[in-house]
Scaffold this motif. Structure first.
Motif, mmCIF file in Angstrom:
data_model
loop_
_atom_site.group_PDB
_atom_site.id
_atom_site.type_symbol
_atom_site.label_atom_id
_atom_site.label_comp_id
_atom_site.label_asym_id
_atom_site.label_seq_id
_atom_site.Cartn_x
_atom_site.Cartn_y
_atom_site.Cartn_z
ATOM 1 N N ALA A 36 42.391 39.333 40.013
ATOM 2 C CA ALA A 36 42.670 38.447 38.873
ATOM 3 C C ALA A 36 41.445 37.554 38.702
ATOM 4 O O ALA A 36 40.793 37.197 39.683
ATOM 5 N N ALA A 134 49.891 33.412 36.654
ATOM 6 C CA ALA A 134 51.255 33.942 36.585
ATOM 7 C C ALA A 134 51.246 35.301 37.275
ATOM 8 O O ALA A 134 50.195 35.957 37.363
ATOM 9 N N ALA A 135 52.399 35.723 37.752
ATOM 10 C CA ALA A 135 52.479 36.990 38.504
ATOM 11 C C ALA A 135 51.918 38.147 37.690
ATOM 12 O O ALA A 135 51.231 39.027 38.227
ATOM 13 N N ASP A 136 52.163 38.150 36.371
ATOM 14 C CA ASP A 136 51.701 39.296 35.571
ATOM 15 C C ASP A 136 50.220 39.226 35.205
ATOM 16 O O ASP A 136 49.704 40.091 34.508
ATOM 17 N N GLU A 137 49.523 38.198 35.688
ATOM 18 C CA GLU A 137 48.062 38.144 35.489
ATOM 19 C C GLU A 137 47.309 38.701 36.701
ATOM 20 O O GLU A 137 46.086 38.690 36.730
ATOM 21 N N CYS A 139 46.464 41.836 39.024
ATOM 22 C CA CYS A 139 46.471 43.295 38.867
ATOM 23 C C CYS A 139 46.100 43.966 40.183
ATOM 24 O O CYS A 139 44.931 44.296 40.403
ATOM 25 N N SER A 140 47.069 44.134 41.064
ATOM 26 C CA SER A 140 46.808 44.797 42.333
ATOM 27 C C SER A 140 46.358 46.215 42.092
ATOM 28 O O SER A 140 46.853 46.875 41.186
#
Ligand code: IDP
Length: 141
Positions: A36, A134-137, A139-140
């Motif tokens: 991220a 935020a969690a959706d930012e 990118c594992s």
């Protein structure tokens, strides 16, 4: 060894020196992945909240003033032992005490303008990552 995430900040002095890429290259060469990233200009509230644990320290005002003096690059790094690995790459808080070849030895001017931040524990990493992303930012890979 455990795969961890840690928060990294390329501080305003390093952004101004145009060494963002050189710093990120060190992370990547050490096996840490950027999962991220964003460039932002902190305001007093955001910088003060981030460094809340230092609120009573004599250098707090200068620290907030420095962190808001220009844009920063905030990143989440992921990899084996990422928290300690990043701290090793960064070097000591005071660049005069930082080991040769570390980011702070090579790019930092002073204890105030010391090029990078890195989470110092698993609990700090969790808090600091959530402070900026935020969690959706994230990118594992
Ligand atoms: P760290 O960044 O190596 O984790 P901390 O002790 O968490 O170090 O301190 C946060 C930041 O506050 C440091 O990176 C540095 O910029 C600043 N700082 C710490 N100690 C001093 C000091 O004694 N004088 C001025 N600034 C300091």
């Amino acid at each position: 060894m455990a795969v961890e995430r840690t928060l990294s900040i390329v501080k305003p002095d390093a952004v101004a020196k145009n060494v963002i890429g050189e710093i990120v290259t060190r992370f990547e060469k050490a096996g840490l992945q950027v999962v991220a990233a964003k460039m932002i200009k902190l305001d007093d509230e955001k910088a003060g909240g981030f460094y809340a644990e230092h609120k009573e320290r004599p250098f707090f005002k200068d620290l907030v003033s420095f962190m808001t003096s220009g844009p920063v690059v905030v990143q989440v790094l992921e990899g084996e032992n990422a928290i300690a690995a990043n701290r090793d790459l960064m070097g000591a808080t005071n660049p005069k005490e930082a080991a040769a070849g570390t980011i702070r030895a090579d790019f930092a001017e002073s204890i105030d303008a010391n090029a990078v931040h890195g989470s110092d524990s698993a609990a700090s990493a969790e808090r600091e990552i959530a402070y900026f992303f935020a969690a959706d930012e994230i990118c594992s890979r």
